[in-house]
Design an enzyme around this catalytic site. Structure first.
Site, PDB file in Angstrom:
ATOM      1  N   ASP A  67       0.838  -1.201   0.000  1.00 15.00           N
ATOM      2  CA  ASP A  67       0.000   0.000   0.000  1.00 15.00           C
ATOM      3  C   ASP A  67       0.874   1.252   0.000  1.00 15.00           C
ATOM      4  OD1 ASP A  67       0.980  -0.316   2.575  1.00 15.00           O
ATOM      5  OD2 ASP A  67      -0.963  -0.321   3.554  1.00 15.00           O
ATOM      6  N   HIS A 138      -8.022  -2.732  10.121  1.00 15.16           N
ATOM      7  CA  HIS A 138      -7.704  -2.720   8.684  1.00 15.16           C
ATOM      8  C   HIS A 138      -6.516  -3.621   8.374  1.00 15.16           C
ATOM      9  CE1 HIS A 138      -4.848   1.042   9.039  1.00 15.16           C
ATOM     10  NE2 HIS A 138      -4.197  -0.061   9.287  1.00 15.16           N
ATOM     11  N   GLU A 143      -9.983  -0.434   4.635  1.00 14.19           N
ATOM     12  CA  GLU A 143     -10.604   0.116   5.840  1.00 14.19           C
ATOM     13  C   GLU A 143     -11.930  -0.594   6.148  1.00 14.19           C
ATOM     14  OE1 GLU A 143      -8.795   1.822   7.598  1.00 14.19           O
ATOM     15  OE2 GLU A 143      -8.078   3.687   6.731  1.00 14.19           O
TER      16      GLU A 143
HETATM   17  P1  PGA Z   1       1.979  -1.141  12.365  1.00 19.64           P
HETATM   18  O1  PGA Z   1       0.796  -0.859  11.370  1.00 19.64           O
HETATM   19  O2  PGA Z   1       2.697  -2.356  11.878  1.00 19.64           O
HETATM   20  O3  PGA Z   1       2.854   0.091  12.292  1.00 19.64           O
HETATM   21  O4  PGA Z   1       1.384  -1.363  13.727  1.00 19.64           O
HETATM   22  C1  PGA Z   1      -0.102  -1.878  11.066  1.00 19.64           C
HETATM   23  C2  PGA Z   1      -1.221  -1.345  10.210  1.00 19.64           C
HETATM   24  O5  PGA Z   1      -1.735  -0.252  10.466  1.00 19.64           O
HETATM   25  O6  PGA Z   1      -1.623  -2.048   9.281  1.00 19.64           O
END
Ligand code: PGA
Length: 242
Positions: A67, A138, A143
């Protein structure tokens, strides 16, 4: 899905790296999608160590982005590409020709999604897809409310994601939309891995893995994927057996 819980983050990261390395040893030309963000940082450290020590050869692999924040250039700290460069691509000197990444500055974001989908389809789907989980459930930038049937798409970020996403930037950054692989890519990948660690993820992991699957909790899609691996540390998995 299969759930594995490891005592701590370093062990979880080592085991996640081992799983990826074993797959690549069997399929050296694997198409690999690795999440950016904080969760997999130590997995990358181990993979980099393994490659440098000659235990793992990734020369035949192609890396696909998961993403990206629309409008945030890849050279900006906090962009997904920038994190991947810092933690994985640059330490290993991976050539640009083996990296297929969303261009967040593309004039037509929809076409950009189609380009990524065409590449993945041309390679017969993803081999490995390693994802984390957001505090709102998510996966990547899928989302709450996103269909489990979508491939890549442009997404309106939730307020939670815009706020939590600030942690990747040193100054306040306006985040509004994202480009993301879809949950269908996860469902169709050969080795889908959901990784989570720490107390912050305990509650959402419990919901995602124990409530009936619902698009309101995108990560709950994992329950519907027979081959999915859910790898957790004890903190993230704390409420699962209760
Ligand atoms: P993080 O993010 O690995 O920084 O906790 C995960 C996400 O929001 O998909």
């Amino acid at each position: 899905m299969k759930i594995k819980i490891y005592p701590d983050y370093p062990t979880l990261s080592r085991e996640t790296a081992n799983l990826i390395a074993r797959y690549i040893a069997n399929k050296p030309n694997a198409v690999v999608c690795l999440a950016s963000g904080n969760t997999p940082v130590q997995v990358f450290r181990y993979l980099v160590e393994d490659v440098k020590a000659g235990r793992l050869n990734i020369e035949g692999c192609t890396f696909v982005s998961l993403d990206e924040w629309v409008g945030i250039d890849k050279s900006s700290e906090g962009s997904c590409r920038n994190m991947m460069d810092r933690d994985f691509f640059h330490p290993l000197g991976i050539d640009e020709s083996r990296i297929i990444f969303f261009d967040a500055m593309a004039a037509d974001p929809k076409q950009e999604c189609d380009r990524i989908d065409r590449f993945i389809a041309s390679r017969g789907g993803l081999d490995i897809m390693l994802v984390g989980i957001g505090l709102n459930g998510h996966i990547a930038m899928n989302e709450p409310g996103t269909s489990f049937d979508l491939y890549s798409h442009v997404t309106e970020l939730s307020e939670n994601t815009k706020e939590v996403g600030q942690k990747y930037f040193s100054k306040k950054t306006i985040l509004s939309k994202g480009l993301t692989l879809g949950l269908r890519h996860l469902r169709e990948s050969n080795l889908p891995i959901l990784m989570a660690n720490g107390q912050k993820k305990t509650s959402i992991i419990q919901k995602a893995l124990t409530l009936p699957p619902t698009t309101e909790i995108p990560a709950s899609v994992i329950q519907t994927i027979p081959d999915a691996m859910v790898l957790l540390d004890e903190e993230a998995g704390e409420l699962l057996s209760k």
